[in-house]
Write an enzyme that holds these catalytic residues in place. Structure first.
Site, short mmCIF file in Angstrom:
data_model
loop_
_atom_site.label_atom_id
_atom_site.label_comp_id
_atom_site.label_asym_id
_atom_site.label_seq_id
_atom_site.Cartn_x
_atom_site.Cartn_y
_atom_site.Cartn_z
N GLU A 67 0.82 -1.22 0.00
CA GLU A 67 0.00 0.00 0.00
C GLU A 67 0.85 1.27 0.00
O GLU A 67 0.45 2.29 -0.55
CB GLU A 67 -0.96 0.00 1.19
CG GLU A 67 -2.09 -1.00 1.10
CD GLU A 67 -1.73 -2.37 1.66
OE1 GLU A 67 -0.54 -2.61 1.96
OE2 GLU A 67 -2.63 -3.23 1.78
N PHE A 129 -11.64 -7.52 13.68
CA PHE A 129 -10.56 -7.96 12.82
C PHE A 129 -10.23 -6.87 11.79
O PHE A 129 -11.10 -6.38 11.10
CB PHE A 129 -10.95 -9.27 12.11
CG PHE A 129 -9.90 -9.74 11.13
CD1 PHE A 129 -8.65 -10.15 11.57
CD2 PHE A 129 -10.16 -9.75 9.77
CE1 PHE A 129 -7.68 -10.57 10.68
CE2 PHE A 129 -9.18 -10.17 8.87
CZ PHE A 129 -7.94 -10.59 9.32
N GLN A 130 -8.98 -6.52 11.70
CA GLN A 130 -8.47 -5.49 10.80
C GLN A 130 -9.16 -4.14 10.99
O GLN A 130 -9.38 -3.41 10.04
CB GLN A 130 -8.54 -5.95 9.34
CG GLN A 130 -7.57 -7.10 9.06
CD GLN A 130 -7.29 -7.35 7.59
OE1 GLN A 130 -8.14 -7.11 6.75
NE2 GLN A 130 -6.11 -7.85 7.29
N LYS A 179 -17.82 -1.00 5.59
CA LYS A 179 -18.21 -2.03 4.62
C LYS A 179 -19.73 -2.04 4.43
O LYS A 179 -20.21 -2.25 3.31
CB LYS A 179 -17.71 -3.40 5.10
CG LYS A 179 -17.64 -4.41 3.98
CD LYS A 179 -16.92 -5.67 4.41
CE LYS A 179 -16.90 -6.70 3.29
NZ LYS A 179 -16.22 -7.94 3.68
N MET A 492 24.25 8.88 2.87
CA MET A 492 24.12 10.17 3.54
C MET A 492 24.37 10.03 5.04
O MET A 492 25.02 10.87 5.66
CB MET A 492 22.74 10.78 3.28
CG MET A 492 22.61 12.21 3.72
SD MET A 492 23.82 13.29 2.92
CE MET A 492 22.87 13.90 1.53
#
Lengths: 577, 176
Positions: A67, A129-130, A179, A492
Site C-alpha cells: 500500500e 478484525f483489521q 463495509k 548520507m
C-alpha cells in the site's frame, strides 16, 4: 458533536439512480475524471474492487505490491500531471500502510485522495478484525479526512475530498468508508463540490502589498529570488520567468521548486540549502531584498534562522497565510496564488539587470566548479562518481527526462546536477525525506505522462525499501528507467558519521544482493556497470529501450556530497569540503 | 511584542464536525504546549461550535498557532486574547458530607462569604457550586479542604471578549 455537515453547490440537474455505496464510490471517481488508481485489495474494501472489475474500461486499477507503493505512485502521478492522485486500501494494516505516503504528500503539498475500507459500522470501536482508527491515525498528516458510515453520504464526502485535495495549497485527504455503507443501496447522484464554508483556499491579496513589494524590488541593489514548489503548483512558470527576466534578479530554488525555470536559464543560480550551491547560500546573507515565492523557509533551506538573511528586507509571496512569519519574518507578505500575484506585480516592475550583483554569483560558482563540480562531473580519479552518472543521463536525455529520485546522497547529487528543461520534471520526496519513495513514484509518473522519459534514480538503501514494486513495473509494462547508484552504504548517514561521528560507521554498510538478478527475476532488462568506460554505452542502451530497464552503477563507496551547510549552521558557513 | 510567557484565551469558531477537537488539540501537542483548560460548546450561531482554550505561551508563538488553527478546513476563525480583553469564568463543584454543614459553623461562614451556591442537599452529602475566577475557586478549595472534600472538580474557562467577534458577518461572506 453532530455528524458531518457537507456543503456542496449543485451544478447539474440531479438525476438519481439506485445503486450500492461501492458502485457510488467508483462512479464518484469517474465523475472526478479519475482514470487510474493505485491500490491493494482486502476484506473491507472488496465490494469496491468488485465494482472496479465491472468498470475496468473506465478506471485502470494498478495493483502495487504494498500500500505504501500505492501512495507514492499516486504522488508521482499527481506531481507530473498536476491532477489528484488516488490510492485505495483496505482497513487495518492496509490503511496504516498508506500513512507514510500520506505524510509525504502532506508536507510536500501533493494533491491525493486516499480511500480506505473500514469494518462494518456496528463493529466500529470493538477491536474487530483489521479495525484501526485510521481517521484518528491520519488526522495529523491529512489536509482533511472523514469517515462515512452511510451510503448516501459517499458522493458528497468524495466530492468534498477532491475539492479540498486540489484547491488552494494542495494536500492529501482520506475518506474511510465502512463495509456496510459499501453494500447499502441508495439513490445516487453526484454534484462536484465547488465550495466549503469556512475554507478559504486562496486568501485575498492584502491591498497595497503588491505595490509595496514592487517599490521595494525596484529600489533594491542586490535583490535575490528564492522560489519553491508554489510556482509549479499554481502553474505560474511563465509569469515567474517573465518577472525574473524583467527585473534581472538572480533566482535560486528549493528542492521542490526545481524545474520551474530551466536549469540553463542565465538567471537560474542553483539550489538552496544544506546541499545547495555555494553562491545562493553565501549570498543569501548579502542580498538587500529577499523575494521568496511559493516556498516555506524549511530548516534545510535556512540553516540557523537567527543568522538567516538578517540584513535583507523580505518579501514573501505565499498562498498559505500560516507560512507567513512562521520561520522568517516577512516585511511584506503578498498573499494569494502565485500565478495571480506574479501577473499583477509584473507591470509594476521596472526593467533592470543587476549585472554586478549577478557577477558575484558567477564568481562563487567558478569557485564551486573548481573545488566540487568539476570533480563530480568529470572525475579523473578511478571509481565512478554519482555526478558523472547524472551527467551522462543529461547528455543522453538532452535534459528532457523527468527525474524521480529517492532520498539520500544520490538525491542531492541528482537534484544538483540534473538538467531540467521542462517544468514538473523533478519528482522527489522533499519535506519528509522518505526513503523508498522513488521507485513507486516513478511508476505513477510514467503512467501519468507515458510520452515522457521517466528516470528513477535511487541509492541501494532506498531502492530496497520498495524493491517489490518491480513487480508492478513488470505487470503494468511501465517503461520506467531505473538507475541504482550502489555505494554499498546508506551514503548520507555514512557521510554524517564521517563528518560528525568520528567515522563510526554504525549500521550503515550494506551487503547487497545481486540487483541485476533480481531485476531479471522480474523479467526486466538489466545491466551492471562498474567501470567508467562502460557508462555511456549502458546509459544509451537504457535510454533507447522501449521497455523498462534496470541499470546498476557501482559508484565510489565513500564519496561525499558537497557543498554542505552543517546542521544548525548558518547558510553562509557553507563548506566546500 | 511581549516575549514572556503569559496566559492567552484562544477562541475558535468551527463547523460542528467530528474530529476537529483532534485536529485542534494536535496543533498544541506538536509544539509541546500544555493546554491549561479547554471548553467546547455551541456558540451564538446555530451549527457553529466554539472552542475556548487557555494556554501559557509567548505571544509570538500564539500568533503562529492561530495561523495553524485557521488553516484547518472546518475552522471558521480563531482569535487570541489576554485576560484584560475578555470576561471569563470557571465553575467548581464541591461534594461535602452533610453532617459538616450542620455541625461546622465555620463551613456555613465560608459558604456565605464566598458567595457559593448550594446545588443540592441530602442526608449524606451536599454539593456546592462556585463560579468565578480560578483564584476564587482555588481559595474556596483551600478553605474547605481541612474539613474533608468527598469530590471536587473544576470546569474549563469560558470567556467572551469585550470586543466584537463578527463571526456572523464573516459567515455571510463565506456564504456569498
Amino acid at each position: 458533536m453532530a455528524t458531518e455537515t457537507i456543503k456542496s453547490k449543485q451544478t447539474t440537474p440531479k438525476i438519481t439512480e439506485r445503486i450500492s455505496g461501492s458502485e457510488a464510490i467508483v462512479r464518484s471517481l469517474i465523475a472526478e475524471d479519475v482514470n487510474i488508481i493505485y491500490g491493494y485489495p482486502g476484506g473491507a474494501i472488496m465490494p469496491v474492487y468488485d465494482e472496479l472489475y465491472k468498470y475496468q474500461d473506465k478506471i485502470h486499477h494498478v495493483l502495487t505490491r504494498h500500500e505504501q507503493g500505492a501512495t507514492h505512485a499516486a504522488q508521482g502521478f499527481a506531481r507530473i500531471s498536476g491532477k489528484v492522485g488516488v490510492a485505495i486500501a483496505t482497513s487495518g494494516p492496509g490503511a496504516t500502510n498508506l500513512i507514510t505516503g500520506i505524510a509525504d504528500a502532506q508536507i510536500d503539498s501533493t494533491p491525493m485522495v486516499c480511500i480506505t475500507g473500514q469494518v462494518p459500522s456496528h463493529l466500529l470501536g470493538s477491536d474487530a478484525f483489521q479495525e484501526t482508527d485510521i481517521v484518528g491515525i491520519s488526522t495529523p498528516v491529512t489536509k482533511w479526512n472523514c469517515q462515512v458510515t452511510k451510503a448516501a453520504d459517499i458522493p458528497a464526502a468524495l466530492a468534498k475530498a477532491f475539492y479540498i485535495a486540489r484547491s488552494g495549497r494542495p494536500g492529501p485527504v482520506l475518506v474511510d468508508i465502512t463495509k456496510d455503507a459499501q453494500f447499502e443501496e441508495f439513490d445516487f447522484s453526484y454534484e462536484k463540490c465547488l465550495k466549503v464554508r469556512s475554507y478559504v483556499p486562496v486568501p485575498k491579496t492584502v491591498e497595497g502589498s503588491l505595490e509595496a513589494a514592487a517599490t521595494l524590488i525596484n529600489s533594491a541593489k542586490k535583490p535575490f529570488i528564492v522560489w519553491g514548489q508554489g510556482v509549479i503548483l499554481s502553474e505560474a512558470e511563465e509569469q515567474f520567468k517573465a518577472l525574473v527576466e524583467k527585473a534581472g534578479i538572480p533566482a535560486a530554488w528549493t528542492i521542490l521548486g526545481a524545474s520551474a525555470l530551466p536549469t540553463s536559464h542565465p538567471l537560474n543560480v542553483g539550489m538552496l540549502g544544506m546541499h545547495g550551491n555555494y553562491a545562493p547560500n553565501k549570498l543569501t546573507n548579502e542580498c538587500d531584498v529577499l523575494i521568496a515565492i511559493g516556498m516555506r523557509f524549511d530548516d534545510r533551506v535556512t540553516g540557523d534562522l537567527s543568522k538567516y538573511a538578517k540584513q535583507a528586507k523580505v518579501i514573501h509571496f505565499e498562498i498559505d497565510p500560516a507560512e507567513i512569519n512562521k520561520n522568517v519574518k516577512a516585511d511584506i507578505a503578498v498573499l494569494g496564488d502565485a500565478k495571480d500575484t506574479l501577473s499583477l506585480i509584473l507591470p509594476l516592475i521596472q526593467k533592470n539587470a543587476h549585472t554586478e550583483w549577478h557577477q558575484k554569483f558567477k564568481d562563487l560558482y567558478a569557485i564551486e566548479y573548481e573545488k566540487v563540480i568539476k570533480n563530480d562531473l568529470h572525475p579523473t580519479k578511478q571509481g565512478l562518481t554519482m555526478g558523472e552518472v547524472i551527467n551522462e543521463i543529461n547528455v543522453q536525455s538532452k535534459g528532457e527526462a523527468a527525474i524521480v529520485t529517492d532520498v539520500g546522497q544520490h538525491q542531492m547529487i541528482a537534484c544538483r546536477y540534473a538538467d531540467f528543461n521542462k517544468t514538473k520534471s523533478n519528482i522527489t520526496s522533499g519535506g519528509l525525506g522518505t526513503m523508498g519513495f522513488g521507485l513507486p513514484a516513478a511508476i505513477g509518473a510514467k503512467m501519468a505522462a507515458p510520452e515522457r522519459e521517466v528516470v528513477s534514480i535511487s541509492g541501494d538503501g532506498g531502492y530496497q525499501m520498495t524493491i517489490q514494486e518491480l513487480g508492478t513495473i513488470f505487470q503494468q509494462k511501465a517503461a520506467v528507467k531505473i538507475v541504482v547508484l550502489n555505494n554499498e552504504f546508506l551514503g548520507m548517514v555514512r557521510q554524517w558519521q564521517q563528518l560528525f561521528f568520528d567515522k563510526r560507521y554504525a549500521s550503515t554498510e550494506m551487503t547487497n544482493p545481486n540487483f541485476v538478478a533480481i531485476a531479471e527475476g522480474y523479467y526486466l532488462k538489466a545491466r551492471k556497470v562498474t567501470k567508467r568506460e562502460e557508462l555511456a554505452a549502458a546509459v544509451k542502451e537504457m535510454m533507447e529501450s522501449k521497455e523498462a530497464y534496470f541499470l546498476e552503477v557501482c559508484v565510489e563507496k565513500e564519496d561525499n556530497v558537497f557543498p554542505m551547510v552543517p546542521s544548525g549552521a548558518s547558510v553562509s558557513e557553507v563548506r566546500l569540503a | 511584542m511581549n516575549t514572556e510567557k503569559q496566559l492567552f484565551t484562544v477562541s475558535v469558531y468551527t463547523e460542528n464536525n467530528i474530529g476537529l477537537l483532534n485536529r485542534v488539540s494536535a496543533i498544541f501537542q506538536r509544539r509541546g504546549i500544555n493546554i491549561e483548560s479547554l471548553n467546547i460548546s455551541s456558540s451564538e450561531i446555530e451549527g457553529v461550535s466554539r472552542f475556548t482554550i487557555v494556554v501559557n505561551v509567548e505571544e509570538e508563538n500564539i500568533k503562529k498557532i492561530i495561523g495553524q488553527i485557521e488553516k484547518q478546513v472546518e475552522v471558521i476563525k480563531a482569535y487570541y486574547h489576554d485576560d484584560d480583553e475578555t470576561i471569563y469564568q470557571i465553575s467548581g463543584l464541591f461534594k461535602i458530607k452533610s453532617d459538616l454543614l450542620f455541625e461546622e459553623r465555620q463551613i456555613q461562614n465560608i459558604i456565605k462569604e464566598s458567595s457559593a451556591r448550594i446545588v443540592t442537599v441530602n442526608k449524606e452529602f451536599f454539593v456546592l457550586e462556585k463560579s468565578g475566577k480560578k483564584e476564587e475557586i482555588d481559595l474556596l478549595h483551600r478553605e474547605l479542604k481541612p474539613f474533608g472534600i468527598m469530590q471536587y472538580t473544576r470546569s474549563g474557562r469560558i470567556a467572551v471578549t469585550k470586543d466584537e467577534m463578527k463571526i456572523s458577518t464573516l459567515l455571510e461572506t463565506y456564504n456569498n
